[in-house]
Design a protein around this motif. Structure first.
Motif, PDB file in Angstrom:
ATOM      1  N   ARG A 130       9.664   8.777  -1.709  1.00 17.86           N
ATOM      2  CA  ARG A 130       8.302   9.318  -1.751  1.00 17.86           C
ATOM      3  C   ARG A 130       7.300   8.341  -1.124  1.00 17.86           C
ATOM      4  N   PHE A 131       7.431   7.055  -1.437  1.00 14.89           N
ATOM      5  CA  PHE A 131       6.537   6.061  -0.847  1.00 14.89           C
ATOM      6  C   PHE A 131       6.754   5.986   0.663  1.00 14.89           C
ATOM      7  N   GLY A 132       8.020   6.038   1.093  1.00 14.57           N
ATOM      8  CA  GLY A 132       8.314   6.012   2.526  1.00 14.57           C
ATOM      9  C   GLY A 132       7.699   7.195   3.254  1.00 14.57           C
ATOM     10  N   ASP A 133       7.842   8.390   2.677  1.00 18.84           N
ATOM     11  CA  ASP A 133       7.243   9.581   3.289  1.00 18.84           C
ATOM     12  C   ASP A 133       5.723   9.447   3.373  1.00 18.84           C
ATOM     13  N   ALA A 138       0.857   8.039   6.657  1.00 18.47           N
ATOM     14  CA  ALA A 138      -0.249   7.106   6.906  1.00 18.47           C
ATOM     15  C   ALA A 138      -0.149   6.450   8.279  1.00 18.47           C
ATOM     16  N   GLY A 139       0.917   6.755   9.020  1.00 19.19           N
ATOM     17  CA  GLY A 139       1.042   6.227  10.368  1.00 19.19           C
ATOM     18  C   GLY A 139       2.096   5.161  10.565  1.00 19.19           C
ATOM     19  N   VAL A 140       2.834   4.813   9.527  1.00 25.83           N
ATOM     20  CA  VAL A 140       3.915   3.835   9.673  1.00 25.83           C
ATOM     21  C   VAL A 140       5.086   4.527  10.370  1.00 25.83           C
ATOM     22  N   ALA A 141       5.721   3.846  11.307  1.00 22.74           N
ATOM     23  CA  ALA A 141       6.858   4.413  12.032  1.00 22.74           C
ATOM     24  C   ALA A 141       7.980   4.762  11.054  1.00 22.74           C
ATOM     25  N   ALA A 142       8.637   5.882  11.299  1.00 23.59           N
ATOM     26  CA  ALA A 142       9.702   6.356  10.406  1.00 23.59           C
ATOM     27  C   ALA A 142      10.793   5.305  10.213  1.00 23.59           C
ATOM     28  N   GLY A 143      11.105   4.549  11.247  1.00 22.68           N
ATOM     29  CA  GLY A 143      12.134   3.520  11.130  1.00 22.68           C
ATOM     30  C   GLY A 143      11.713   2.346  10.256  1.00 22.68           C
ATOM     31  N   ASP A 144      10.416   2.100  10.148  1.00 21.74           N
ATOM     32  CA  ASP A 144       9.901   0.997   9.342  1.00 21.74           C
ATOM     33  C   ASP A 144       9.597   1.401   7.897  1.00 21.74           C
ATOM     34  N   ALA A 145       9.436   2.693   7.668  1.00 18.83           N
ATOM     35  CA  ALA A 145       8.953   3.174   6.371  1.00 18.83           C
ATOM     36  C   ALA A 145       9.858   2.841   5.184  1.00 18.83           C
ATOM     37  N   PRO A 146      11.195   3.012   5.269  1.00 18.76           N
ATOM     38  CA  PRO A 146      12.008   2.728   4.079  1.00 18.76           C
ATOM     39  C   PRO A 146      11.912   1.273   3.611  1.00 18.76           C
ATOM     40  N   TYR A 169      -5.412  -9.233 -15.479  1.00 19.53           N
ATOM     41  CA  TYR A 169      -5.010  -9.173 -14.075  1.00 19.53           C
ATOM     42  C   TYR A 169      -5.405  -7.817 -13.498  1.00 19.53           C
ATOM     43  N   ASP A 170      -6.068  -7.809 -12.354  1.00 20.14           N
ATOM     44  CA  ASP A 170      -6.541  -6.566 -11.747  1.00 20.14           C
ATOM     45  C   ASP A 170      -5.436  -5.945 -10.897  1.00 20.14           C
ATOM     46  N   PHE A 171      -4.543  -5.261 -11.585  1.00 21.56           N
ATOM     47  CA  PHE A 171      -3.379  -4.639 -10.960  1.00 21.56           C
ATOM     48  C   PHE A 171      -3.789  -3.732  -9.802  1.00 21.56           C
ATOM     49  N   LEU A 172      -4.720  -2.815 -10.053  1.00 24.95           N
ATOM     50  CA  LEU A 172      -5.076  -1.827  -9.044  1.00 24.95           C
ATOM     51  C   LEU A 172      -5.680  -2.468  -7.797  1.00 24.95           C
ATOM     52  N   ALA A 173      -6.523  -3.467  -7.957  1.00 23.11           N
ATOM     53  CA  ALA A 173      -7.120  -4.123  -6.787  1.00 23.11           C
ATOM     54  C   ALA A 173      -6.045  -4.781  -5.927  1.00 23.11           C
ATOM     55  N   HIS A 174      -5.116  -5.480  -6.566  1.00 26.08           N
ATOM     56  CA  HIS A 174      -4.030  -6.116  -5.812  1.00 26.08           C
ATOM     57  C   HIS A 174      -3.126  -5.066  -5.171  1.00 26.08           C
ATOM     58  N   ALA A 175      -2.838  -3.992  -5.893  1.00 27.46           N
ATOM     59  CA  ALA A 175      -1.973  -2.936  -5.377  1.00 27.46           C
ATOM     60  C   ALA A 175      -2.599  -2.265  -4.161  1.00 27.46           C
ATOM     61  N   ASN A 176      -3.893  -1.960  -4.243  1.00 27.46           N
ATOM     62  CA  ASN A 176      -4.566  -1.326  -3.109  1.00 27.46           C
ATOM     63  C   ASN A 176      -4.629  -2.251  -1.896  1.00 27.46           C
ATOM     64  N   ALA A 177      -4.889  -3.517  -2.123  1.00 27.07           N
ATOM     65  CA  ALA A 177      -4.916  -4.479  -1.012  1.00 27.07           C
ATOM     66  C   ALA A 177      -3.559  -4.571  -0.338  1.00 27.07           C
ATOM     67  N   LEU A 178      -2.510  -4.592  -1.133  1.00 24.20           N
ATOM     68  CA  LEU A 178      -1.159  -4.664  -0.579  1.00 24.20           C
ATOM     69  C   LEU A 178      -0.823  -3.399   0.205  1.00 24.20           C
ATOM     70  N   ALA A 179      -1.140  -2.234  -0.352  1.00 17.41           N
ATOM     71  CA  ALA A 179      -0.843  -0.982   0.346  1.00 17.41           C
ATOM     72  C   ALA A 179      -1.552  -0.933   1.695  1.00 17.41           C
ATOM     73  N   ALA A 180      -2.812  -1.337   1.726  1.00 14.76           N
ATOM     74  CA  ALA A 180      -3.561  -1.346   2.989  1.00 14.76           C
ATOM     75  C   ALA A 180      -2.924  -2.306   3.985  1.00 14.76           C
ATOM     76  N   MET A 181      -2.488  -3.458   3.510  1.00 15.06           N
ATOM     77  CA  MET A 181      -1.845  -4.431   4.385  1.00 15.06           C
ATOM     78  C   MET A 181      -0.540  -3.870   4.957  1.00 15.06           C
ATOM     79  N   ILE A 182       0.240  -3.199   4.145  1.00 14.66           N
ATOM     80  CA  ILE A 182       1.526  -2.666   4.604  1.00 14.66           C
ATOM     81  C   ILE A 182       1.314  -1.523   5.591  1.00 14.66           C
TER      82      ILE A 182
END
Length: 194
Positions: A130-133, A138-146, A169-182
């Protein structure tokens, strides 16, 4: 049909009893099968007709808590990576006790119980899919997504552990920053956030 309704009601009583006992007792090790049966008003036979073990009932309580924050419960594949990251963080932020029990059973129980390990791994593989899809949407190449999804989920699990040990610990702030970076660079290592 009547027998099925009785089974559904009995199952609900068992799950409600399990959830209440977990909240009162603070952990799965202090919740006994007898306590669940007494609270639910069912005998051992009724319990074992519906659940193989106490842990199975506990995992069902966890599954319901996860489903409650699922951004795409119908499975249409419409959730964004932000939706999935937010739901992951909400599960841990909104249900700290259930989340702690899940982590403990998944890791500790999975090391000694092969059936439990398979259940946890099946769930993890579905989450990676689900995260890969969502990353592909979001624009990540299919080969890189998994691999990007696997990295993101590994880091989110680490953030969840951090939040369990340090509640402020601000879980959501760190999680959102990481998702944007990925999404920007799926090959970048997630260690830079957190």
């Amino acid at each position: 049909m009547g027998r099925n309704r009785v089974g559904v009601r009995t199952r609900r009583r068992i799950l409600d009893a399990t959830r209440a006992l977990l909240a009162e007792e603070g952990g799965e090790e202090s919740v006994t099968l007898k306590a669940i049966q007494d609270r639910a008003g069912v005998g051992a036979g009724s319990f074992y007709n519906l659940f193989e073990t106490k842990e199975e009932a506990i995992f069902e309580v966890v599954r319901e808590a996860i489903a409650a924050v699922d951004p795409d419960p119908s499975g249409e594949g419409t959730e964004s990576i932000e939706d999935l990251v937010g739901a992951f963080a909400r599960f841990f932020d909104d249900n700290p006790l259930v989340a702690r029990i899940y982590l403990k059973l998944a890791v500790g129980g999975g090391l000694t119980d092969r059936a439990l390990a398979e259940r946890v791994l099946r769930s993890h593989r579905e989450r990676v899919r689900r995260f890969g899809d969502a990353l592909i949407r979001a624009g990540v190449a299919a080969g890189d997504a998994p691999l990007a999804a696997e990295r993101l989920l590994s880091a989110l699990t680490g953030f969840a552990l951090h939040a369990q040990l340090q509640p402020e610990y601000d879980f959501l702030a760190h999680a959102n920053a990481l998702a944007a970076m990925i999404v920007r660079d799926p090959s970048r290592s997630p260690e830079a956030v957190g």
